[in-house]
Design an enzyme around this catalytic site. Structure first.
Site, PDB file in Angstrom:
ATOM      1  N   LYS A 181       0.999  -1.222   0.045  1.00  0.00           N
ATOM      2  CA  LYS A 181       0.059   0.050  -0.010  1.00  0.00           C
ATOM      3  C   LYS A 181       0.694   1.321  -0.111  1.00  0.00           C
ATOM      4  CE  LYS A 181      -1.246   2.596   3.239  1.00  0.00           C
ATOM      5  NZ  LYS A 181      -1.649   3.133   4.325  1.00  0.00           N
ATOM      6  N   ASP A 207      -6.269   0.643   1.236  1.00  0.00           N
ATOM      7  CA  ASP A 207      -6.147   0.642   2.707  1.00  0.00           C
ATOM      8  C   ASP A 207      -7.411   0.392   3.212  1.00  0.00           C
ATOM      9  OD1 ASP A 207      -7.929   2.738   2.475  1.00  0.00           O
ATOM     10  OD2 ASP A 207      -7.036   4.261   3.495  1.00  0.00           O
TER      11      ASP A 207
END
Length: 209
Positions: A119, A137
Site C-alpha cells: 500500500k 487501505d
C-alpha cells in the site's frame, strides 16, 4: 465500463470533485515518511507530528544519523512508535546508501525498503511520481466490498486487482482518493451515514440490514 462502476464513479466525482491526500508533504522524502507513519493512526495526527519531525530532520541524510530514542519520543503519540522509529532510520540509511538519497520510482525497489509494504509503495508511486496505481487501505477495502467491487472474503491484493480491472486506468489515482475519503467520512466502519447516500440502493451493507 459496466453500469454499476459508472454509477459509483459518477456519484463520487460529484460528491468529491477535487480529491487529494490529506497528509501534508512538500517532497518525496516527507511523503514516504508520512505514509509510513500513517499506519493505524489519523492523517491529522501524522501532520502534527511530522511537522516536528521534518523541522529537526529535513532530509534522508539527517534522518539516517538520528538517534533512535529521539525519533521514538517525537513519534510516540502515533502508536507503534518502536517499529516506526526503527523503520524510519533504516529506510533513510537504505535510501542514502543505495539510491543516492532519492526515493526510487519503481514498485519493486520501494518494497525493498524497511517498513514499506504494497500500500505504501503504491501511494508513493501515485503521489510522488504520478504513476497510475490503486492503493487499498482499510477505507478503500471496505467501500469496495460494500459497493460490490469485491467479495467480503477477498484479501487486499484481490481487491486491488478487481478495482483495477473495473475502473479505467486514467481514473485510478483520483478514484483511490475518492474511495478513501468516502470511507473515512461517509461510509464509515461504524455508524456509516447511509441516509443521504446516493449509493445506498446498490450497497451490500445497507441492503443486508
Amino acid at each position: 465500463m459496466e453500469q454499476r462502476t459508472k454509477v459509483v464513479l459518477d456519484y463520487l466525482e460529484e460528491l468529491i470533485p477535487s480529491p487529494k491526500c490529506e497528509l501534508i508533504f512538500n517532497n518525496n522524502y516527507e511523503l514516504i515518511c508520512a505514509v509510513m507513519l500513517s499506519a493505524q493512526t489519523t492523517d491529522k495526527r501524522v501532520n502534527e507530528i511530522s511537522k516536528v519531525l521534518f523541522s529537526k530532520y529535513p532530509d534522508f541524510f539527517t534522518l539516517s544519523l538520528a538517534n533512535y530514542n529521539d525519533i521514538y519520543n517525537i513519534i510516540k503519540p502515533l502508536g507503534l512508535a518502536n517499529h516506526k522509529a526503527s523503520n524510519l532510520i533504516m529506510l533513510a540509511k537504505q535510501i542514502c546508501q543505495n539510491y543516492n538519497g532519492t526515493v526510487p520510482d519503481s514498485f519493486e525497489e520501494l518494497c525493498k525498503l524497511s517498513g514499506i509494504g504494497r500500500k505504501t509503495a503504491n501511494v508513493v508511486l501515485a503521489l510522488g511520481f504520478d504513476v497510475p496505481t490503486f492503493p487499498v487501505d482499510t477505507h478503500v477495502n471496505r467501500v469496495a466490498k460494500r459497493l460490490g467491487f469485491a467479495k467480503e472474503d477477498d484479501d487486499i491484493l484481490v481487491v486491488e486487482e478487481k478495482l483495477k480491472r473495473k475502473i479505467p486506468k486514467n481514473k485510478w489515482i483520483d478514484s483511490h482518493h475518492r474511495f478513501l475519503l468516502f470511507g473515512r467520512y461517509t461510509c464509515k466502519s461504524l455508524n456509516p451515514i447511509c441516509q443521504n447516500c446516493g449509493l445506498k440502493s446498490i450497497c451490500k451493507y445497507k441492503n443486508s440490514k
